[in-house]
Design a protein around this motif. Structure first.
Motif, PDB file in Angstrom:
ATOM      1  N   PHE A 238      25.414 -42.386  -3.975  1.00 43.65           N
ATOM      2  CA  PHE A 238      24.075 -42.935  -4.186  1.00 43.65           C
ATOM      3  C   PHE A 238      23.043 -41.809  -4.258  1.00 43.65           C
ATOM      4  CE2 PHE A 238      20.047 -44.190  -2.299  1.00 43.65           C
ATOM      5  CZ  PHE A 238      19.752 -45.421  -2.859  1.00 43.65           C
ATOM      6  N   THR A 239      23.137 -40.867  -3.324  1.00 46.13           N
ATOM      7  CA  THR A 239      22.157 -39.789  -3.209  1.00 46.13           C
ATOM      8  C   THR A 239      22.390 -38.699  -4.242  1.00 46.13           C
ATOM      9  OG1 THR A 239      22.091 -40.266  -0.826  1.00 46.13           O
ATOM     10  CG2 THR A 239      21.096 -38.206  -1.560  1.00 46.13           C
ATOM     11  N   VAL A 307      24.931 -32.946   0.918  1.00 49.66           N
ATOM     12  CA  VAL A 307      24.375 -33.806  -0.127  1.00 49.66           C
ATOM     13  C   VAL A 307      22.877 -33.987   0.075  1.00 49.66           C
ATOM     14  CG1 VAL A 307      24.349 -36.163  -1.030  1.00 49.66           C
ATOM     15  CG2 VAL A 307      26.536 -35.014  -0.593  1.00 49.66           C
ATOM     16  N   LEU A 308      22.476 -34.278   1.294  1.00 52.68           N
ATOM     17  CA  LEU A 308      21.055 -34.475   1.592  1.00 52.68           C
ATOM     18  C   LEU A 308      20.251 -33.215   1.294  1.00 52.68           C
ATOM     19  CD1 LEU A 308      21.385 -36.391   4.983  1.00 52.68           C
ATOM     20  CD2 LEU A 308      20.645 -37.369   2.804  1.00 52.68           C
ATOM     21  N   LYS A 309      20.798 -32.072   1.634  1.00 59.78           N
ATOM     22  CA  LYS A 309      20.089 -30.810   1.389  1.00 59.78           C
ATOM     23  C   LYS A 309      19.986 -30.521  -0.112  1.00 59.78           C
ATOM     24  CE  LYS A 309      20.894 -28.503   5.807  1.00 59.78           C
ATOM     25  NZ  LYS A 309      21.495 -27.331   6.501  1.00 59.78           N
ATOM     26  N   THR A 354      13.124 -43.469  -2.810  1.00 60.22           N
ATOM     27  CA  THR A 354      14.045 -43.519  -1.669  1.00 60.22           C
ATOM     28  C   THR A 354      15.383 -42.890  -2.018  1.00 60.22           C
ATOM     29  OG1 THR A 354      13.007 -45.577  -0.932  1.00 60.22           O
ATOM     30  CG2 THR A 354      15.180 -45.068  -0.026  1.00 60.22           C
ATOM     31  N   PRO A 355      15.881 -41.956  -1.193  1.00 58.51           N
ATOM     32  CA  PRO A 355      15.257 -41.407   0.004  1.00 58.51           C
ATOM     33  C   PRO A 355      14.206 -40.350  -0.341  1.00 58.51           C
ATOM     34  CG  PRO A 355      17.418 -40.433  -0.281  1.00 58.51           C
ATOM     35  CD  PRO A 355      17.275 -41.468  -1.359  1.00 58.51           C
ATOM     36  N   ALA A 356      12.996 -40.570   0.131  1.00 62.85           N
ATOM     37  CA  ALA A 356      11.880 -39.673  -0.142  1.00 62.85           C
ATOM     38  C   ALA A 356      12.050 -38.353   0.603  1.00 62.85           C
ATOM     39  CB  ALA A 356      10.571 -40.344   0.265  1.00 62.85           C
TER      40      ALA A 356
END
Length: 369
Positions: A238-239, A307-309, A354-356
């Motif tokens: 998703f991200t 992934v988030l980074k 999202t995600p902001a």
């Protein structure tokens, strides 16, 4: 299970043709008149852009081609790139689930761009992070759930479209409600759509507020009950897919800087950030994203942190690149139809969708604690 119906093979030449001949001439109109480019979104499906990442959790799935196709669209128009992300994510939900009914009946249509839709997970993702309350409430009834509430901001959603979302269900004897994730059809009884065109950009994305009035959701349409294990399975994909939007904007902003090197290079050389600086960051980001795309079903926290980074870096570099493209272009990019000012408005969307940026930083902080 594998998808029963054949999926259109990916055709990079056709993706390029759609981008150049169909999307590029329409990009300004999409922005100015907030027109939803339905024909373009369907054309990318016919070119196979939505069918490269839907093998399911037990297959050798790689998101790279989906991300690159989305990046190509986003080079021309982020509204359209965002619609590709929404379509890709709808396919990702279904393919990542254990719901054989949706895999055989709906997924092939989504992959080919015959059925359009997106993701109604902006509110649920924030609710999972305790940023805001869950907007949809469900009640168990015979054969499924009855759902009510108001879901803001579901994108790429025509009147006959589909989207994935989540709702709370009170369980007798439990303090906390359980969460259920399902696919919803916009044409079901009790669903009402209202277009939301108030954004400063991205008005051509068929983004709707969706009202649920005792909508019956059959068990055949449930992706996960309870939802938490499924969310962990699909969260990285998703991200990661969103990085395609960032990559497209960044590349185009670098091109905008290069466009004015001859007429304005003698003075632009005094700006502290040049195309080469952005290219180095872009190349490093793409290399990291491509590596992560090879194993999107890795459920470890260590992988999700990477992934988030990467997603955070993509959003921040998109905004940075758009900022410097505007300054390099100067007045010629600041007029009503200037490409630089459009890219600047669009880039900030990557920072707030999202995600902001703040949500990403919160999740990173939690995982690093």
């Amino acid at each position: 299970m594998n998808v029963a119906a054949p999926i259109t093979a990916y055709d990079p030449a056709e993706v390029e043709r759609v981008s150049v001949e169909m999307l590029a001439p329409l990009a300004r109109k999409i922005d100015d008149e907030r027109i939803y480019p339905e024909d373009v979104v369907r054309a990318y499906g016919a070119a196979g852009a939505y069918g490269t990442h839907i093998g399911g959790k037990d297959a050798d799935v790689d998101l790279t081609t989906a991300v690159l196709a989305m990046a190509r669209a986003s080079e021309e128009c982020l509204s359209t790139g965002f619609c590709l992300w929404a379509q890709d994510t709808l396919a990702w939900y279904i393919a990542s689930s254990d719901n054989d009914h949706l895999k055989s009946e709906l997924l092939p249509q989504v992959a080919r761009g015959e059925a359009l839709g997106g993701t109604g997970m902006s509110n649920p993702m924030k609710a999972l992070g305790e940023i805001e309350p869950m907007r949809l409430k469900g009640e168990r009834v015979e054969g499924g759930y009855k759902v009510k509430g108001l879901l803001p901001w579901v994108s790429n959603l025509p009147e006959d479209g589909y989207f994935g979302t989540m709702f709370h269900v009170e369980v007798e004897g439990q303090v906390q409600p359980k969460r259920v994730m399902a696919i919803i059809h916009a044409g079901w009884e009790g669903i009402k759509l209202k277009l939301d065109h108030e954004f400063v950009a991205m008005g051509g994305t068929a983004t709707c507020n969706v009202q649920f009035r005792d909508v019956f959701v059959s068990d055949d349409w449930v992706l996960a009950d309870p939802a938490e294990p499924f969310v962990k399975r699909m969260r990285s994909g998703f991200t990661l897919l969103q990085c395609g939007m960032a990559a497209g904007i960044i590349k185009n902003c670098i091109d905008l800087i290069k466009q004015v090197e001859t007429p304005l290079g003698h003075v632009n050389k005094y700006l502290p950030t040049q195309a080469a600086d952005l290219e180095a960051e872009y190349d490093a980001l793409v290399a990291e994203v491509v590596e992560l795309c090879a194993t999107p079903y890795d459920e470890s926290d260590a992988f999700y942190l990477r992934v988030l980074k990467a997603r955070l870096a993509g959003g921040e570099l998109a905004m940075k690149a758009a900022h410097w493209a505007q300054l390099h272009q100067g007045a010629r990019g600041y007029v009503t139809h200037g490409a630089a000012q459009r890219r600047l408005r669009e880039a900030y969307f990557i920072g707030i969708v999202t995600p902001a940026t703040k949500h990403l930083r919160m999740l990173i902080d939690q995982l690093e604690a």
